[in-house]
Design an enzyme around this catalytic site. Structure first.
Site, PDB file in Angstrom:
ATOM      1  N   HIS A 117       0.871  -1.179   0.000  1.00 40.03           N
ATOM      2  CA  HIS A 117       0.000   0.000   0.000  1.00 40.03           C
ATOM      3  C   HIS A 117       0.910   1.232   0.000  1.00 40.03           C
ATOM      4  CE1 HIS A 117      -2.697   3.008   1.887  1.00 40.03           C
ATOM      5  NE2 HIS A 117      -3.689   2.274   1.435  1.00 40.03           N
ATOM      6  N   ASP A 128       3.106  -4.751   7.866  1.00 38.14           N
ATOM      7  CA  ASP A 128       1.870  -3.977   7.782  1.00 38.14           C
ATOM      8  C   ASP A 128       0.691  -4.946   7.894  1.00 38.14           C
ATOM      9  OD1 ASP A 128      -0.418  -2.697   6.966  1.00 38.14           O
ATOM     10  OD2 ASP A 128       0.433  -1.836   5.135  1.00 38.14           O
ATOM     11  N   GLN A 188      -4.579  -5.245   6.963  1.00 38.94           N
ATOM     12  CA  GLN A 188      -5.628  -6.100   6.391  1.00 38.94           C
ATOM     13  C   GLN A 188      -5.636  -7.499   7.004  1.00 38.94           C
ATOM     14  OE1 GLN A 188      -7.941  -5.077   4.350  1.00 38.94           O
ATOM     15  NE2 GLN A 188      -7.097  -3.137   3.627  1.00 38.94           N
ATOM     16  N   LYS A 208     -10.342  -0.512  10.480  1.00 37.95           N
ATOM     17  CA  LYS A 208     -10.516  -1.671   9.594  1.00 37.95           C
ATOM     18  C   LYS A 208     -10.888  -2.917  10.394  1.00 37.95           C
ATOM     19  CE  LYS A 208      -7.109  -0.092   6.205  1.00 37.95           C
ATOM     20  NZ  LYS A 208      -7.890   0.415   5.090  1.00 37.95           N
ATOM     21  N   CYS A 226      -4.731   2.672  -3.704  1.00 36.65           N
ATOM     22  CA  CYS A 226      -3.491   3.141  -3.065  1.00 36.65           C
ATOM     23  C   CYS A 226      -2.373   2.117  -3.199  1.00 36.65           C
ATOM     24  CB  CYS A 226      -3.705   3.468  -1.590  1.00 36.65           C
ATOM     25  SG  CYS A 226      -4.891   4.762  -1.329  1.00 36.65           S
TER      26      CYS A 226
HETATM   27  N1  7TS Z   1      -1.823  -0.727   4.752  1.00 39.87           N
HETATM   28  C1  7TS Z   1      -2.760  -1.467   4.130  1.00 39.87           C
HETATM   29  C2  7TS Z   1      -2.461  -2.878   3.772  1.00 39.87           C
HETATM   30  C3  7TS Z   1      -4.000  -0.909   3.861  1.00 39.87           C
HETATM   31  O1  7TS Z   1      -4.926  -1.644   3.253  1.00 39.87           O
HETATM   32  C4  7TS Z   1      -4.257   0.429   4.234  1.00 39.87           C
HETATM   33  C5  7TS Z   1      -5.544   1.104   3.902  1.00 39.87           C
HETATM   34  C6  7TS Z   1      -3.256   1.137   4.907  1.00 39.87           C
HETATM   35  C7  7TS Z   1      -2.042   0.522   5.130  1.00 39.87           C
HETATM   36  C8  7TS Z   1      -3.452   2.518   5.404  1.00 39.87           C
HETATM   37  O2  7TS Z   1      -4.282   2.495   6.514  1.00 39.87           O
HETATM   38  P1  7TS Z   1      -4.785   3.843   7.207  1.00 39.87           P
HETATM   39  O3  7TS Z   1      -5.808   3.372   8.179  1.00 39.87           O
HETATM   40  O4  7TS Z   1      -3.615   4.476   7.834  1.00 39.87           O
HETATM   41  O5  7TS Z   1      -5.357   4.670   6.090  1.00 39.87           O
HETATM   42  N2  7TS Z   1      -6.187   0.550   2.797  1.00 39.87           N
HETATM   43  C9  7TS Z   1      -7.246   1.071   2.142  1.00 39.87           C
HETATM   44  C10 7TS Z   1      -7.849   0.410   1.095  1.00 39.87           C
HETATM   45  O6  7TS Z   1      -7.512  -0.675   0.654  1.00 39.87           O
HETATM   46  N3  7TS Z   1      -8.876   1.145   0.655  1.00 39.87           N
HETATM   47  O7  7TS Z   1      -8.936   2.265   1.376  1.00 39.87           O
HETATM   48  C11 7TS Z   1      -7.919   2.229   2.322  1.00 39.87           C
END
Ligand code: 7TS
Length: 412
Positions: A128, A205, A208, A231, A369
């Site tokens: 990501h 990371d 997910q 999430k 992203c």
């Molecule tokens: N890493 C992964 C694997 C992600 O899917 C996301 C967000 C992030 C980092 C960033 O997370 P945040 O909470 O700091 O924004 N992924 C997504 C997505 O797949 N669609 O919208 C956000």
């Protein structure tokens, strides 16, 4: 429909999620975008409302009842999170704004102070942006180089020539646990070993992964493990950085301010103990408390049951989508999570998601992203359906029907 017995009763569980019973213009909401953010159960919303209405004081400061209760609930979440991910001590659990901030904390407070010109940061082609851009910024300021572990055509990591990538120059490995585009679950334990054998520090990371599958950070052995509250049924504005105590201890702070100091004189300051050294300023108290309620909700159901149910949902969704002519599905890893990226004939993902929305179906369209994956696949965008414990087999049937309708409407 399927004849399988779901491991959890989604129909009953759905009653816990106010948005699933709210009436939308297009009828009931069919929410298939949990990889972006999840819906929130009533208990999470209630926990935050209770904080604001019953004991909304600040933490770690006041010596009066509501402040003490706020501190107790805030610190209780730290314990819940530590136990949820198998951390040995709460000192290794740092609350941040989310995965993005957790990664930036490591980039600023560890990598910028540690890496030298010629050092290598090893990431993968399936990261990501939040696990790419901070390292590019580090590389620019330190002279370190970024290298990418390549993908196989089925969307798994190609670790065949690992000795070419994990070398004495490798100082940091940063890898996604479960892809937000392809669903691929990476062999993280094996990658931790490769990183450590090369003498590198490794960040995983887990944005997910943690919501969908039990994770034990002690068993995995990664130096840093990061994820987001929103999430995993929790609120936005809160996330977690788990870190190896020895490394955290040696690191300089990320942000300076209140709460992260032990003493401040006119000329200098000394730092608070872990984990407070990394929690400068008034933290997101209500959000942390909401995250605690989410962790409890998930634990009460059981991550194993959730994972088993999602495996069934995903298999059913893959079968349903594959029966549609002209569908291309990206990623075919044997071990995969509940996310499916696809393209339907010549219909642009943005058009498709707009047409699905007319049937009340929320999916995401775009590059998610993760532009390097799109480059690797030679496309600019996909439509993505992602599932969670509240989704049903009926919703997947409706997704299939709606996609067929859209393809016909757009003339293929
Ligand atoms: N890493 C992964 C694997 C992600 O899917 C996301 C967000 C992030 C980092 C960033 O997370 P945040 O909470 O700091 O924004 N992924 C997504 C997505 O797949 N669609 O919208 C956000």
């Amino acid at each position: 429909m399927t004849g399988m017995t779901p491991a959890i009763r989604a129909a009953k569980l759905r009653e816990d999620f106010p948005l699933l019973s709210s009436s939308q213009e297009q009828g009931p909401l069919i929410y298939l975008d949990s990889a972006a953010t999840t819906l929130k159960p009533r208990c999470v919303i209630d926990a935050m409302v209770r904080y604001y209405t019953e004991y909304g004081g600040s933490v770690h400061r006041g010596i009066y009842r509501i402040a003490e209760q706020a501190t107790a609930e805030y610190e209780n979440t730290r314990r819940e999170v530590a136990s949820f991910i198998g951390a040995e001590t709460t000192d290794s659990i740092i609350f941040t704004k989310g995965t993005t901030e957790s990664i930036n904390l490591v980039a600023y407070a560890w990598a910028r102070n540690t890496l030298k010109p010629g050092d290598e940061i090893l990431i993968t082609e399936m990261e990501h942006h939040s696990n790419i851009v901070p390292w590019q910024m580090v590389a620019k300021s330190t002279g370190a180089l970024i290298r990418y572990l390549p993908l196989n055509s089925d969307g798994t990591l190609d670790l065949n020539r690992s000795e070419q990538y994990f070398t004495p120059h490798t100082k940091l490995v940063a890898v996604i646990h479960q892809s937000n585009v392809l669903g691929t679950v990476n062999p993280v334990k094996e990658i931790v070993k490769l990183a450590h054998d090369a003498g590198a520090v490794i960040l995983v990371d887990g944005a997910q992964r943690v919501p969908h599958h039990s994770v034990n950070v002690t068993d995995l052995g990664a130096d840093f493990y990061v994820f987001s509250g929103h999430k995993m049924l929790g609120p936005t504005g809160v996330g977690v950085l788990y870190g190896n105590l020895e490394i955290l201890d040696k690191m300089e702070p990320f942000h300076g301010g209140g709460d992260m100091i032990r003493t401040v004189s006119m000329n200098a300051s000394t730092w608070n103990a872990l984990p407070y050294k990394f929690e400068a300023g008034t933290p997101p108290i209500a959000q942390v408390i909401g995250l605690g309620a989410a962790v409890k909700y998930l634990s009460d159901i059981g991550l194993d049951r959730i994972a088993a149910y999602e495996t069934q949902l995903t298999a059913y969704a893959l079968k349903t989508l594959r029966e549609i002519p002209d569908i291309e599905i990206y990623g075919d890893a044997r071990e995969r999570g509940a996310v499916i990226s696809f393209n339907a004939g010549s219909v642009h993902p943005h058009d498709l998601s707009q047409l699905l929305d007319q049937d009340g179906i929320a999916v995401r369209a775009g590059h998610h992203c993760a532009q390097p994956i799109m480059t690797r696949l030679g496309i600019s965008a996909t439509t993505r359906a992602s599932f969670y414990l509240y989704n049903t087999f009926e919703e997947i049937d409706l997704l299939g029907e709606s996609i067929r309708k859209a393809i016909t409407f757009m003339g293929g």
